[in-house]
Motif scaffolding. Sequence first.
Motif, mmCIF file in Angstrom:
data_model
loop_
_atom_site.group_PDB
_atom_site.id
_atom_site.type_symbol
_atom_site.label_atom_id
_atom_site.label_comp_id
_atom_site.label_asym_id
_atom_site.label_seq_id
_atom_site.Cartn_x
_atom_site.Cartn_y
_atom_site.Cartn_z
ATOM 1 N N CYS A 3 0.849 -1.195 0.000
ATOM 2 C CA CYS A 3 0.000 0.000 0.000
ATOM 3 C C CYS A 3 0.882 1.242 0.000
ATOM 4 O O CYS A 3 1.694 1.429 0.913
ATOM 5 C CB CYS A 3 -0.921 -0.002 1.211
ATOM 6 N N SER A 4 0.673 2.076 -0.987
ATOM 7 C CA SER A 4 1.496 3.280 -1.110
ATOM 8 C C SER A 4 1.052 4.385 -0.154
ATOM 9 O O SER A 4 1.787 5.346 0.057
ATOM 10 C CB SER A 4 1.450 3.808 -2.550
ATOM 11 N N ALA A 5 -0.132 4.247 0.451
ATOM 12 C CA ALA A 5 -0.627 5.326 1.313
ATOM 13 C C ALA A 5 0.179 5.446 2.609
ATOM 14 O O ALA A 5 0.662 6.519 2.951
ATOM 15 C CB ALA A 5 -2.105 5.114 1.621
ATOM 16 N N HIS A 6 0.314 4.338 3.340
ATOM 17 C CA HIS A 6 1.009 4.390 4.632
ATOM 18 C C HIS A 6 1.982 3.241 4.820
ATOM 19 O O HIS A 6 2.466 2.999 5.917
ATOM 20 C CB HIS A 6 -0.004 4.391 5.785
ATOM 21 N N GLY A 7 2.226 2.456 3.782
ATOM 22 C CA GLY A 7 3.286 1.449 3.827
ATOM 23 C C GLY A 7 2.917 0.061 4.295
ATOM 24 O O GLY A 7 3.805 -0.773 4.491
ATOM 25 N N SER A 8 1.644 -0.231 4.458
ATOM 26 C CA SER A 8 1.280 -1.602 4.847
ATOM 27 C C SER A 8 1.638 -2.572 3.727
ATOM 28 O O SER A 8 1.645 -2.210 2.552
ATOM 29 C CB SER A 8 -0.222 -1.716 5.129
ATOM 30 N N SER A 9 1.893 -3.816 4.118
ATOM 31 C CA SER A 9 2.093 -4.850 3.111
ATOM 32 C C SER A 9 1.424 -6.136 3.568
ATOM 33 O O SER A 9 1.151 -6.338 4.765
ATOM 34 C CB SER A 9 3.577 -5.049 2.809
ATOM 35 N N PHE A 10 1.168 -6.984 2.570
ATOM 36 C CA PHE A 10 0.421 -8.224 2.782
ATOM 37 C C PHE A 10 1.090 -9.337 1.997
ATOM 38 O O PHE A 10 1.641 -9.090 0.917
ATOM 39 C CB PHE A 10 -1.030 -8.057 2.285
ATOM 40 N N ASP A 11 1.010 -10.556 2.514
ATOM 41 C CA ASP A 11 1.536 -11.679 1.735
ATOM 42 C C ASP A 11 0.494 -12.135 0.718
ATOM 43 O O ASP A 11 -0.616 -11.595 0.659
ATOM 44 C CB ASP A 11 2.012 -12.812 2.649
ATOM 45 N N LEU A 12 0.838 -13.135 -0.066
ATOM 46 C CA LEU A 12 -0.060 -13.585 -1.138
ATOM 47 C C LEU A 12 -1.239 -14.396 -0.620
ATOM 48 O O LEU A 12 -2.078 -14.843 -1.396
ATOM 49 C CB LEU A 12 0.722 -14.381 -2.186
ATOM 50 N N GLN A 13 -1.317 -14.582 0.673
ATOM 51 C CA GLN A 13 -2.511 -15.190 1.281
ATOM 52 C C GLN A 13 -3.412 -14.111 1.884
ATOM 53 O O GLN A 13 -4.447 -14.423 2.465
ATOM 54 C CB GLN A 13 -2.101 -16.211 2.353
ATOM 55 N N GLY A 14 -2.983 -12.855 1.811
ATOM 56 C CA GLY A 14 -3.779 -11.746 2.328
ATOM 57 C C GLY A 14 -3.474 -11.371 3.761
ATOM 58 O O GLY A 14 -4.126 -10.483 4.323
ATOM 59 N N ASN A 15 -2.475 -12.008 4.369
ATOM 60 C CA ASN A 15 -2.126 -11.691 5.762
ATOM 61 C C ASN A 15 -1.257 -10.444 5.834
ATOM 62 O O ASN A 15 -0.417 -10.209 4.970
ATOM 63 C CB ASN A 15 -1.356 -12.861 6.389
ATOM 64 N N VAL A 16 -1.445 -9.663 6.891
ATOM 65 C CA VAL A 16 -0.633 -8.466 7.095
ATOM 66 C C VAL A 16 0.807 -8.869 7.385
ATOM 67 O O VAL A 16 1.064 -9.716 8.240
ATOM 68 C CB VAL A 16 -1.180 -7.632 8.280
ATOM 69 N N THR A 17 1.743 -8.268 6.668
ATOM 70 C CA THR A 17 3.163 -8.493 6.956
ATOM 71 C C THR A 17 3.824 -7.225 7.466
ATOM 72 O O THR A 17 4.937 -7.271 7.985
ATOM 73 C CB THR A 17 3.909 -9.004 5.710
ATOM 74 N N LYS A 18 3.132 -6.099 7.290
ATOM 75 C CA LYS A 18 3.654 -4.835 7.828
ATOM 76 C C LYS A 18 2.482 -3.917 8.139
ATOM 77 O O LYS A 18 1.606 -3.724 7.292
ATOM 78 C CB LYS A 18 4.602 -4.184 6.809
ATOM 79 N N GLU A 19 2.451 -3.388 9.329
ATOM 80 C CA GLU A 19 1.399 -2.457 9.744
ATOM 81 C C GLU A 19 1.663 -1.089 9.110
ATOM 82 O O GLU A 19 2.763 -0.875 8.596
ATOM 83 C CB GLU A 19 1.396 -2.358 11.272
#
Length: 141
Positions: free
Chosen positions: A102-118
């Motif tokens: 996510c370019s807005a605030h830097g969150s990221s997710f794995d390919l299963q949809g789990n949060v990897t970065k808040e």
Amino acid sequence: MNRRNFIRSGCTFCAGAIGAGFIVSTMCSCASLPIYKGTTEQNKISIPLSNFKDSKILIVRNNQMEFDILLVKNSETDVNALLMKCSHQDNQLTATKNGLFCSAHGSSFDLQGNVTKEPAMSPLSKFRTEINNQIITVFLK
Ligand code: FES
């Protein structure tokens, strides 16, 4: 941010990063991911499995949907369908071969949809899928 502004800002980011000499293969791989432009019928989208080609992920785009869907092929009989909408504040996500960003605030997710970065705290929304006769059906409701 609507889709048009997102794409414009995303491409501006990639062009700027490349110009600055950064290695951006994971963040800018959005341009190289296959995109399938499907139509919805009775709240379903059907996608032939053959569209994955050499990739295990496929972006599904539809004019009737505000956000794209990322299909992740786990096997010939198992495909995840993730809504590419950030669970933090509803920004369109950028897909890469390694996950979503996510370019807005830097969150990221794995390919299963789990949060990897808040800062996102919740996994991505998923749709039910079915595979019959080499056709993936994504149930939107
Ligand atoms: S909207 Fe995606 S991290 Fe905030």
